[in-house]
Scaffold this active site. Structure first.
Site, PDB file in Angstrom:
ATOM      1  CG  HIS A 127       1.487  -4.162   3.442  1.00  0.00           C
ATOM      2  ND1 HIS A 127       2.588  -4.639   4.116  1.00  0.00           N
ATOM      3  CD2 HIS A 127       0.497  -5.061   3.667  1.00  0.00           C
ATOM      4  CE1 HIS A 127       2.279  -5.786   4.716  1.00  0.00           C
ATOM      5  NE2 HIS A 127       1.029  -6.057   4.471  1.00  0.00           N
ATOM      6  CG  ASP A 136       3.462  -3.661  -2.189  1.00  0.00           C
ATOM      7  OD1 ASP A 136       3.252  -3.396  -0.983  1.00  0.00           O
ATOM      8  OD2 ASP A 136       3.158  -4.758  -2.701  1.00  0.00           O
ATOM      9  CD  GLN A 151      -3.369  -8.065  -1.936  1.00  0.00           C
ATOM     10  OE1 GLN A 151      -4.090  -8.753  -2.642  1.00  0.00           O
ATOM     11  NE2 GLN A 151      -3.015  -8.433  -0.727  1.00  0.00           N
ATOM     12  CE  LYS A 202       0.187 -10.914   0.097  1.00  0.00           C
ATOM     13  NZ  LYS A 202      -0.744 -11.056   1.218  1.00  0.00           N
ATOM     14  CB  CYS A 208       0.175  -4.835   7.315  1.00  0.00           C
ATOM     15  SG  CYS A 208       0.330  -6.407   8.136  1.00  0.00           S
TER      16      CYS A 208
HETATM   17  C1  7TS Z   1       0.032  -4.618  -0.647  1.00  0.00           C
HETATM   18  C2  7TS Z   1       0.842  -5.606   0.158  1.00  0.00           C
HETATM   19  N1  7TS Z   1       2.185  -5.422   0.260  1.00  0.00           N
HETATM   20  C3  7TS Z   1       2.958  -6.298   0.955  1.00  0.00           C
HETATM   21  C4  7TS Z   1       2.397  -7.381   1.596  1.00  0.00           C
HETATM   22  C5  7TS Z   1       3.313  -8.331   2.352  1.00  0.00           C
HETATM   23  O1  7TS Z   1       3.300  -9.589   1.708  1.00  0.00           O
HETATM   24  P1  7TS Z   1       4.061 -10.789   2.436  1.00  0.00           P
HETATM   25  O2  7TS Z   1       5.477 -10.330   2.613  1.00  0.00           O
HETATM   26  O3  7TS Z   1       3.915 -11.965   1.495  1.00  0.00           O
HETATM   27  O4  7TS Z   1       3.347 -10.986   3.738  1.00  0.00           O
HETATM   28  C6  7TS Z   1       1.008  -7.601   1.518  1.00  0.00           C
HETATM   29  C7  7TS Z   1       0.385  -8.787   2.236  1.00  0.00           C
HETATM   30  N2  7TS Z   1      -0.890  -8.443   2.716  1.00  0.00           N
HETATM   31  C8  7TS Z   1      -1.536  -9.149   3.655  1.00  0.00           C
HETATM   32  C9  7TS Z   1      -1.102 -10.188   4.374  1.00  0.00           C
HETATM   33  O5  7TS Z   1      -2.151 -10.582   5.193  1.00  0.00           O
HETATM   34  N3  7TS Z   1      -3.230  -9.755   4.983  1.00  0.00           N
HETATM   35  C10 7TS Z   1      -2.872  -8.867   4.030  1.00  0.00           C
HETATM   36  O6  7TS Z   1      -3.574  -7.960   3.565  1.00  0.00           O
HETATM   37  C11 7TS Z   1       0.223  -6.705   0.785  1.00  0.00           C
HETATM   38  O7  7TS Z   1      -1.108  -6.880   0.662  1.00  0.00           O
END
Ligand code: 7TS
Length: 408
Positions: free
Chosen positions: A124, A201, A204, A227, A366
């Site tokens: 990501h 990371d 998910q 999440k 992303c």
């Molecule tokens: C694997 C992964 N890493 C990092 C992030 C970043 O998380 P945040 O800092 O809370 O935004 C996301 C968010 N992924 C997504 C956010 O919106 N659609 C997505 O797939 C993610 O899916």
């Protein structure tokens, strides 16, 4: 094995009753953000109604109540991920900030010319862009573990790419685009065999399956509260205590200090050393409530539920001759499916699905370099959580049929 009582769970998410033009919402965008159950919402309102105060410094009753709740929220999150204690749990804004904390506080100080950071093609942007830019600033080099045709990591290539010049391996546990579940324990062994650290990371994975940082032997691990049935504005960076003790903070100010003179400053103890300024008090307390909520359901049950839905979605979508599904087979993926309908751009598809009150995500999620590898600029993605059902996946497939008719 016991399944989830989805109907009972859905009663705790009033938002799922919403209707658009008389059609009930089907929310399938959980990899972007999950919905918030009543017990977590009540925790938030209870805080602001009854004990909102600034923490760590005040000596009045409200501040003491808020401080205890905020500090104990760290203990609860530590327990949820198998960490040794609050000293290893830093509250941040989100996974992105957690990844930046590692890259700035560790990377900027430890990386230099000749050093390597090994990532994967499915990272990501929160990880990929962060390490890419820190590498540029330090003269280090980023290398990428390639993916196979099935969207899995090429582990033979991984063993070649990680060398004694590698200082950090940073990998996504479950891909938010492919659904691939990466062998993070094996990758940790490979990193440690070369005296490198590993950052996982887990955006998910912590919300969706049992994750134990000690079992993985992660040096750092990042995830987001929004999440995992928690609010936005709270994320976590787990770090091994001895590393966090040695590492220098990169955000300075109040709370993170013990002693300040005009000449220099002495840092606070862990984890406060990395939590500068007024922290994300309510969100941290609500994240602990989300941990309670998910543990009451059971992370193994959640993992099985999502795997079942992902397999069903994979099977139904791959029955369609003009649908391309990305990532590993039905029986070996996290709770999401990214796909494209031939002749219909993902954005158009998601817009038509929205006309049927089906909420999915479309775009690059992303992961633009990964989409370059997949040979498509964008994909549609359905992602599942504890309140989704197979009937909702049938609604998704019906809406895909509608889109085909419209563009035929
Ligand atoms: C694997 C992964 N890493 C990092 C992030 C970043 O998380 P945040 O800092 O809370 O935004 C996301 C968010 N992924 C997504 C956010 O919106 N659609 C997505 O797939 C993610 O899916």
């Amino acid at each position: 094995a016991e399944t989830l009582d989805v109907e009972r769970i859905r009663e705790e998410f009033p938002i799922l009753e919403r209707e658009f033009d008389g059609t009930q919402l089907v929310y399938l965008d959980n990899a972007a953000t999950t919905q918030t159950p009543e017990p977590v919402v009540e925790t938030i309102t209870d805080y602001y109604r009854n004990y909102n105060a600034n923490v760590h410094r005040g000596i009045h009753q409200l501040s003491q109540e808020a401080s205890i709740a905020y500090e104990e929220a760290h203990d609860r999150v530590a327990e949820f991920i198998g960490a040794d204690g609050r000293e290893e749990v830093i509250f941040t804004k989100n996974t992105t900030e957690s990844m930046n904390l590692v890259a700035y506080a560790w990377g900027l100080n430890e990386l230099g010319p000749g050093d390597e950071v090994v990532l994967t093609e499915m990272e990501h942007h929160a990880s990929l862009v962060t390490w890419q830019q820190i590498a540029k600033r330090t003269g280090a080099e980023c290398k990428y573990i390639p993916i196979t045709d099935e969207g899995r990591l090429d582990m033979e290539a991984a063993k070649e790419l990680v060398t004694d010049d590698t200082e950090m391996v940073s990998v996504v546990h479950v891909s938010n685009t492919l659904g691939t579940i990466n062998p993070v324990s094996e990758l940790a062994d490979i990193a440690h065999d070369h005296d490198a650290y590993i950052t996982v990371d887990a955006a998910q994975s912590v919300p969706n399956r049992p994750v134990d940082v000690t079992e993985i032997d992660a040096d750092f691990l990042a995830f987001s509260g929004h999440k995992m049935a928690g609010p936005t504005g709270i994320g976590v960076l787990y770090g091994k205590q001895h590393i966090l003790e040695e590492m220098e903070p990169y955000l300075y100010g109040g709370d993170m200090i013990l002693k300040v003179t005009f000449e220099d400053s002495k840092w606070n103890e862990l984890p406060w050393k990395y939590e500068a300024g007024t922290p994300i008090i309510c969100q941290g307390i609500a994240l602990a409530a989300a941990c309670d909520y998910l543990d009451d359901i059971g992370m193994e049950r959640i993992e099985r539920h999502e795997a079942e839905l992902a397999a069903y979605a994979y099977e139904r979508l791959t029955e369609e001759d003009d649908v391309e599904v990305y990532g590993p087979p039905a029986d070996d993926r996290g709770g999401l499916v990214a796909f494209n309908l031939e002749g219909v751009h993902a954005h158009d598809l998601s817009s038509i699905l929205n006309d049927s009150a089906v909420a999915i995500r479309a775009g690059d999620h992303c992961t633009q370099p990964l989409h370059d590898v997949l040979g498509t600029a964008a994909s549609a993605r359905a992602s599942f959580y504890i309140y989704n059902t197979k009937d909702e996946i049938d609604r998704l497939v019906e809406a895909v049929h509608d889109a085909r008719q419209l563009f035929a």
